[in-house]
Design an enzyme around this catalytic site. Structure first.
Site, PDB file in Angstrom:
ATOM      1  N   ARG A 147      18.294 -60.767  44.779  1.00 48.15           N
ATOM      2  CA  ARG A 147      18.178 -60.683  43.238  1.00 48.15           C
ATOM      3  C   ARG A 147      18.915 -59.624  42.510  1.00 48.15           C
ATOM      4  O   ARG A 147      18.691 -58.229  42.930  1.00 48.15           O
ATOM      5  CB  ARG A 147      16.529 -60.603  42.860  1.00 48.15           C
ATOM      6  CG  ARG A 147      16.382 -60.559  41.215  1.00 48.15           C
ATOM      7  CD  ARG A 147      14.931 -59.907  40.986  1.00 48.15           C
ATOM      8  NE  ARG A 147      14.066 -60.597  41.607  1.00 48.15           N
ATOM      9  CZ  ARG A 147      12.650 -59.955  42.215  1.00 48.15           C
ATOM     10  NH1 ARG A 147      12.542 -58.649  41.819  1.00 48.15           N
ATOM     11  NH2 ARG A 147      11.886 -60.794  42.493  1.00 48.15           N
ATOM     12  N   ALA A 182      16.216 -50.613  35.829  1.00 49.29           N
ATOM     13  CA  ALA A 182      15.351 -50.043  34.631  1.00 49.29           C
ATOM     14  C   ALA A 182      14.563 -48.908  34.962  1.00 49.29           C
ATOM     15  O   ALA A 182      13.779 -48.659  34.402  1.00 49.29           O
ATOM     16  CB  ALA A 182      14.195 -51.236  34.577  1.00 49.29           C
ATOM     17  N   ARG A 242       8.396 -49.826  30.758  1.00 48.53           N
ATOM     18  CA  ARG A 242       9.766 -50.410  31.210  1.00 48.53           C
ATOM     19  C   ARG A 242      10.409 -51.496  30.450  1.00 48.53           C
ATOM     20  O   ARG A 242      11.667 -51.737  30.137  1.00 48.53           O
ATOM     21  CB  ARG A 242      10.238 -50.503  32.615  1.00 48.53           C
ATOM     22  CG  ARG A 242      10.027 -49.064  33.485  1.00 48.53           C
ATOM     23  CD  ARG A 242      10.755 -49.225  34.639  1.00 48.53           C
ATOM     24  NE  ARG A 242       9.641 -49.801  35.606  1.00 48.53           N
ATOM     25  CZ  ARG A 242       8.425 -49.236  36.218  1.00 48.53           C
ATOM     26  NH1 ARG A 242       8.139 -47.855  36.113  1.00 48.53           N
ATOM     27  NH2 ARG A 242       7.549 -49.825  36.896  1.00 48.53           N
ATOM     28  N   ARG A 243       9.451 -52.583  30.401  1.00 47.58           N
ATOM     29  CA  ARG A 243       9.832 -53.845  29.751  1.00 47.58           C
ATOM     30  C   ARG A 243      10.022 -53.546  27.983  1.00 47.58           C
ATOM     31  O   ARG A 243      11.202 -53.856  27.471  1.00 47.58           O
ATOM     32  CB  ARG A 243       8.615 -54.619  29.512  1.00 47.58           C
ATOM     33  CG  ARG A 243       8.056 -55.370  30.885  1.00 47.58           C
ATOM     34  CD  ARG A 243       9.535 -56.039  31.776  1.00 47.58           C
ATOM     35  NE  ARG A 243      10.365 -55.211  32.148  1.00 47.58           N
ATOM     36  CZ  ARG A 243      10.284 -54.651  33.259  1.00 47.58           C
ATOM     37  NH1 ARG A 243       9.070 -54.430  33.780  1.00 47.58           N
ATOM     38  NH2 ARG A 243      11.301 -53.722  34.001  1.00 47.58           N
ATOM     39  N   HIS A 284      18.256 -61.783  31.506  1.00 51.04           N
ATOM     40  CA  HIS A 284      17.842 -62.409  30.355  1.00 51.04           C
ATOM     41  C   HIS A 284      19.300 -62.344  29.385  1.00 51.04           C
ATOM     42  O   HIS A 284      18.945 -63.255  28.414  1.00 51.04           O
ATOM     43  CB  HIS A 284      16.887 -61.694  29.333  1.00 51.04           C
ATOM     44  CG  HIS A 284      15.668 -61.428  30.286  1.00 51.04           C
ATOM     45  ND1 HIS A 284      15.345 -60.135  31.081  1.00 51.04           N
ATOM     46  CD2 HIS A 284      14.474 -62.018  30.797  1.00 51.04           C
ATOM     47  CE1 HIS A 284      14.267 -60.305  31.714  1.00 51.04           C
ATOM     48  NE2 HIS A 284      13.758 -61.429  31.693  1.00 51.04           N
ATOM     49  N   ASP A 341      11.228 -55.514  45.942  1.00 50.58           N
ATOM     50  CA  ASP A 341      11.741 -54.924  44.655  1.00 50.58           C
ATOM     51  C   ASP A 341      12.458 -53.698  44.978  1.00 50.58           C
ATOM     52  O   ASP A 341      12.003 -52.767  45.946  1.00 50.58           O
ATOM     53  CB  ASP A 341      10.603 -54.773  43.639  1.00 50.58           C
ATOM     54  CG  ASP A 341      10.158 -55.981  42.864  1.00 50.58           C
ATOM     55  OD1 ASP A 341      10.870 -57.036  43.124  1.00 50.58           O
ATOM     56  OD2 ASP A 341       8.971 -56.020  42.677  1.00 50.58           O
ATOM     57  N   MET A 342      13.301 -53.146  44.171  1.00 49.89           N
ATOM     58  CA  MET A 342      14.081 -51.876  44.281  1.00 49.89           C
ATOM     59  C   MET A 342      13.617 -50.987  43.332  1.00 49.89           C
ATOM     60  O   MET A 342      13.402 -51.505  41.857  1.00 49.89           O
ATOM     61  CB  MET A 342      15.504 -52.166  43.966  1.00 49.89           C
ATOM     62  CG  MET A 342      16.333 -50.876  44.582  1.00 49.89           C
ATOM     63  SD  MET A 342      16.037 -50.551  46.371  1.00 49.89           S
ATOM     64  CE  MET A 342      17.060 -51.964  47.084  1.00 49.89           C
TER      65      MET A 342
END
Length: 308
Positions: free
Chosen positions: A184, A189, A288-289, A227, A134-135
């Site tokens: 990916r 975010a 963050r979501r 999304h 992950d970044m």
């Protein structure tokens, strides 16, 4: 309007305590987090796999402050990979790791994180699966990509995440759009300053599309982390224009986000993977979501004001 404030809140210790202590929070978090233990996560993996979805498993935790905490995070992944291998789930489940959870921000953190993630990558290979790095915020990009280059010498299918809103990402995408590379692409975010990242939806969307075009034209394996219906349509168009087969790229979406769309893509024959987080350290991920989409924030606020 709310995004920057929420991203700042993801780092607030005081607000963390208040949100975590609120009884109503748990049932909202359950929409986005698969549980606090490995058993709950694996149960969710099996449910999703039964519908044709694949999964990337993320043990929540980041910005550890001690080597002992970094070791504990590593060991959680080793336990997960042992369970994945024992259950024969390696063909449908990979793992995603945040290097800050492995000690990246500690003194000598690059070396500490590399040692920890090398053990996880080896365990993933033994379990018949792989790892995606992950970044995180822009200060960690160079270190993360250097870890990627090192890991790919022994584990060439190790994946990485690029964030479209960073100015540098278009060059990083060109470097990684090569055979055997798994990338990916997400919009991003984290709260980044105008000196390093595009600001505003229109600019971020345009940057994402430019990077996506590079990856889809290249020889690697793009993983479209979005999304956004427009980005999904753009990816499908770029796949057609570049003669990509259905097994040469995939869509990725977060657990709890647009589940019907995830299933629609699977049913239409597209490889689709759910990013499935679990663990007790869910606060930063959860906030963050909320910051990503106003609908998520409204969902949370309704839950706070609605009786059970």
């Amino acid at each position: 309007m709310f995004g920057p404030a929420l991203l700042a809140a993801s780092r607030s210790t005081r607000l963390r305590r208040a949100v975590v202590a609120a009884p109503v929070t748990r049932r909202v978090v359950d929409r986005f987090v698969a549980g606090e233990d490995l058993g709950s996560a694996l149960a969710a993996v099996r449910r999703l796999s039964a519908t044709g979805l694949t999964v990337t498993l993320d043990h929540l935790g980041e910005d550890v402050t001690t080597e002992a905490a970094a070791t504990a995070s590593r060991d959680a992944y080793l336990a997960a990979l042992d369970a994945i291998g024992t259950a024969g789930l390696g063909g449908s489940v990979e793992v995603s790791v945040k290097l800050s959870a492995f000690g990246q921000t500690l003194p000598a953190g690059h070396e500490i994180a590399l040692v920890n993630v090398e053990k996880v990558a080896a365990a993933a290979t033994d379990a018949g699966t792989t790892v995606t790095l992950d970044m995180e915020d822009s200060s960690t990009v160079d270190s993360t990509l250097e870890v990627l280059r090192t890991l790919r010498r022994s584990h060439p299918d190790t994946g990485a995440v690029l964030q479209g809103y960073l100015f540098r990402t278009i060059e990083d995408a060109r470097e990684l759009a090569v055979a055997g590379s798994r990338v990916r692409l997400v919009k991003g975010a984290y709260r980044e300053p105008p000196s390093v990242a595009h600001q505003g939806k229109k600019a971020v969307d345009a940057a994402y599309e430019r990077c996506l075009a590079i990856l889809m034209q290249g020889a690697g394996y793009p993983m479209i982390g979005s999304h956004d219906p427009r980005m999904i349509e753009t990816a499908q168009r770029l796949a057609r224009e570049n003669g990509r087969t259905a097994d040469s790229y995939e869509f990725q979406m977060l657990y709890g986000m647009r589940p019907h769309e995830q299933q629609r893509l699977v049913d239409a024959g597209f490889r689709t993977r759910t990013y499935l987080p679990y663990g007790t350290d869910w606060y930063g991920y959860f906030v963050r979501r909320l910051a990503e989409r106003p609908a998520n924030l409204l969902f949370f606020l309704r839950a706070l004001t609605t009786r059970d």
